[in-house]
Design a protein around this motif. Structure first.
Motif, PDB file in Angstrom:
ATOM      1  N   ARG A 174     -11.285  -8.415  -3.562  1.00 15.44           N
ATOM      2  CA  ARG A 174     -10.405  -7.659  -2.663  1.00 15.44           C
ATOM      3  C   ARG A 174     -11.031  -6.341  -2.208  1.00 15.44           C
ATOM      4  O   ARG A 174     -10.351  -5.511  -1.601  1.00 15.44           O
TER       5      ARG A 174
ATOM      6  N   SER B  47       0.850  -1.190   0.000  1.00 20.72           N
ATOM      7  CA  SER B  47       0.000   0.000   0.000  1.00 20.72           C
ATOM      8  C   SER B  47       0.883   1.237   0.000  1.00 20.72           C
ATOM      9  O   SER B  47       2.081   1.178   0.272  1.00 20.72           O
TER      10      SER B  47
ATOM     11  N   ASP C 195     -13.285  -5.872   0.173  1.00 19.25           N
ATOM     12  CA  ASP C 195     -13.290  -5.812   1.638  1.00 19.25           C
ATOM     13  C   ASP C 195     -11.920  -5.391   2.163  1.00 19.25           C
ATOM     14  O   ASP C 195     -11.807  -4.538   3.054  1.00 19.25           O
ATOM     15  N   TRP C 196     -10.879  -6.005   1.602  1.00 17.69           N
ATOM     16  CA  TRP C 196      -9.520  -5.648   2.016  1.00 17.69           C
ATOM     17  C   TRP C 196      -9.234  -4.173   1.736  1.00 17.69           C
ATOM     18  O   TRP C 196      -8.658  -3.465   2.574  1.00 17.69           O
ATOM     19  N   ALA C 197      -9.635  -3.681   0.573  1.00 13.47           N
ATOM     20  CA  ALA C 197      -9.384  -2.285   0.209  1.00 13.47           C
ATOM     21  C   ALA C 197     -10.092  -1.335   1.166  1.00 13.47           C
ATOM     22  O   ALA C 197      -9.553  -0.281   1.527  1.00 13.47           O
TER      23      ALA C 197
ATOM     24  N   ARG D  80     -16.670   0.540   2.081  1.00 12.95           N
ATOM     25  CA  ARG D  80     -17.118  -0.541   1.204  1.00 12.95           C
ATOM     26  C   ARG D  80     -18.274  -0.072   0.328  1.00 12.95           C
ATOM     27  O   ARG D  80     -18.377  -0.454  -0.850  1.00 12.95           O
TER      28      ARG D  80
ATOM     29  N   PRO E  74      -4.887   1.600  -1.408  1.00 10.12           N
ATOM     30  CA  PRO E  74      -4.900   0.157  -1.717  1.00 10.12           C
ATOM     31  C   PRO E  74      -5.230  -0.146  -3.175  1.00 10.12           C
ATOM     32  O   PRO E  74      -4.709  -1.120  -3.738  1.00 10.12           O
TER      33      PRO E  74
ATOM     34  N   VAL F 194     -10.816  -1.873   4.349  1.00 11.40           N
ATOM     35  CA  VAL F 194     -10.083  -1.880   5.619  1.00 11.40           C
ATOM     36  C   VAL F 194      -8.783  -1.087   5.500  1.00 11.40           C
ATOM     37  O   VAL F 194      -8.455  -0.262   6.361  1.00 11.40           O
ATOM     38  N   GLU F 195      -8.047  -1.302   4.415  1.00 11.56           N
ATOM     39  CA  GLU F 195      -6.768  -0.609   4.224  1.00 11.56           C
ATOM     40  C   GLU F 195      -6.964   0.889   4.026  1.00 11.56           C
ATOM     41  O   GLU F 195      -6.183   1.694   4.536  1.00 11.56           O
TER      42      GLU F 195
END
Length: 410
Positions: free
Chosen positions: A359, A157, A361-363, A387, A280, A365-366
């Motif tokens: 990805r 990131s 969800d990951w983005a 989200r 991200p 959070v990041e």
């Protein structure tokens, strides 16, 4: 009534003003370390600069191993070279990566350690060598801001370093230096500049409390709002034409001036959700920063609309919208921005950009981890909110703004 503002000690703007750099260097040091984009290595711009520095009695060395999107290892190499040369002034010539390389190389030269030691706000403990920044792109605003953005490959990131000590001593903005900027770079950097202006104008409102002085991003205020709105007008006027007609000096000048004003605005007010979520996205897709923020911006504007109706109405008017009610103008603003992005070839959706749906969800959070940006958004940027924005951006569809009246920030 509240206003706050940070800026370089001197700003010089206009065609041909790059020729002022040698005299400025002589005022600030005797050994200039020039950090320049690789494509400038054999450029007449560097030849001209070297001749001018020789005439001014300033020793110089050139570093052109600048890496786009700025991985941390590239900064360490620049700092080592600057130290070996005995640099006492930096000249940064190029895009945001070159200017941010010079900023962070100056930090390591002055204070040692690793780049990661300075992640976040106000981690730079003191002054660095003077930096003279001369952009060849119209977009990052780094020539006037207290921010450098690097790519941490271990984190997958981007990470920001924010400190008033990173503000260059001198910004020299010569639109002639942007005439050879490729169309793709013109688009990405211009999209970034427009995002700077709009996000700083719609950011959390600065309150002027004593605790605010400890923040690098202090929220919007009278001074930053004035600069941001004028930046929006100039960029809207110049960017599409600069993209279509790259040799048109007037459109290049309008765009560069707008980028400069936007940099001055967000350097104090700060940016918000579009920038937080791009980190991200850019790390995964390896796409330019400006492409990501330009794509995300209309969706962030729509998300914030319920608590920034008046501001987005002003944005729409600055973009050229005709007379209408504030509510109607606010609804038009994201559409108008998306239209500009389409004119300059920015993709409509994260799917089109190549970001994997699994990805998202990951983005989210990041993105929220970039607290200095997430906290600057007028609607609280929770993971769930992030989200929602990313879902809309992935499919390229507008979603209703959240019902936030009491829940929005000032």
């Amino acid at each position: 009534m509240y206003a706050a503002f940070r800026a370089p000690g001197e700003i010089i703007f206009g065609p041909g003003q790059r020729r002022a750099i040698p005299a400025q260097a002589a005022l600030h040091g005797t050994r200039a370390f020039i950090v320049a984009d690789a494509f400038l290595a054999e450029s007449p711009l560097l030849t001209e600069l070297g001749v001018g520095l020789d005439a001014a009695g300033v020793a110089w060395e050139v570093f052109t191993q600048v890496v786009p999107e700025l991985p941390t290892h590239a900064i360490s190499a620049a700092s080592a070279a600057a130290g070996a040369f005995g640099a006492d002034v930096f000249i940064a010539m190029g895009g945001g990566s070159s200017i941010d390389t010079a900023k962070m190389a100056a930090v390591l030269l002055a204070h040692g350690g690793e780049v990661s030691d300075y992640y976040g706000e106000r981690r730079v403990p003191g002054p660095v060598a003077p930096i003279i920044a001369a952009p060849t792109t119209a977009g990052t605003g780094s020539e006037v801001t207290p921010v450098a953005v690097v790519t941490d490959t271990r984190r997958e990131s981007k990470v920001g370093v924010s400190s008033p000590y990173l503000i260059p001593s001198v910004a020299v903005c010569d639109p002639e230096m942007t005439l050879t900027c490729p169309a793709g770079v013109t688009a990405a950097s211009g999209a970034d500049a427009l995002c700077h202006a709009i996000e700083s104008y719609t950011a959390v409102k600065g309150r002027g409390e004593p605790t605010d002085a400890g923040r690098v991003f202090m929220g919007s205020s009278l001074l930053t709002d004035t600069l941001a709105l004028e930046a929006i007008r100039r960029i809207a006027q110049g960017l599409p034409r600069a993209y279509r007609e790259p040799g048109d000096l007037d459109s290049r000048a309008q765009t560069l001036y707008g980028s400069l004003l936007a940099g001055l605005a967000f350097g104090t007010a700060g940016t918000a959700a579009a920038h937080a979520l791009q980190y991200p996205i850019g790390a995964v897709t390896r796409t330019p920063h400006g492409v990501g923020v330009g794509l995300l911006l209309p969706f962030v504007m729509e998300f914030n609309r319920s608590v920034r109706e008046a501001e987005l109405a002003d944005v729409a008017a600055a973009l050229g919208a005709g007379p209408a009610s504030p509510a109607d103008l606010a609804r038009q603003a994201p559409v108008l921005v998306r239209d500009i992005m389409r004119q300059i070839g920015i993709p409509d959706s994260l799917a089109e950009l190549g970001f994997p749906e699994d990805r998202l969800d990951w983005a989210a959070v990041e993105g929220v981890k970039a607290q200095r940006l997430a906290e600057n958004n007028p609607v609280p940027l929770t993971v769930e909110a992030a989200r929602q924005i990313l879902d809309a951006a992935f499919f390229g569809v507008r979603t209703p703004a959240p019902e936030q009246t009491a829940g929005g920030r000032r």
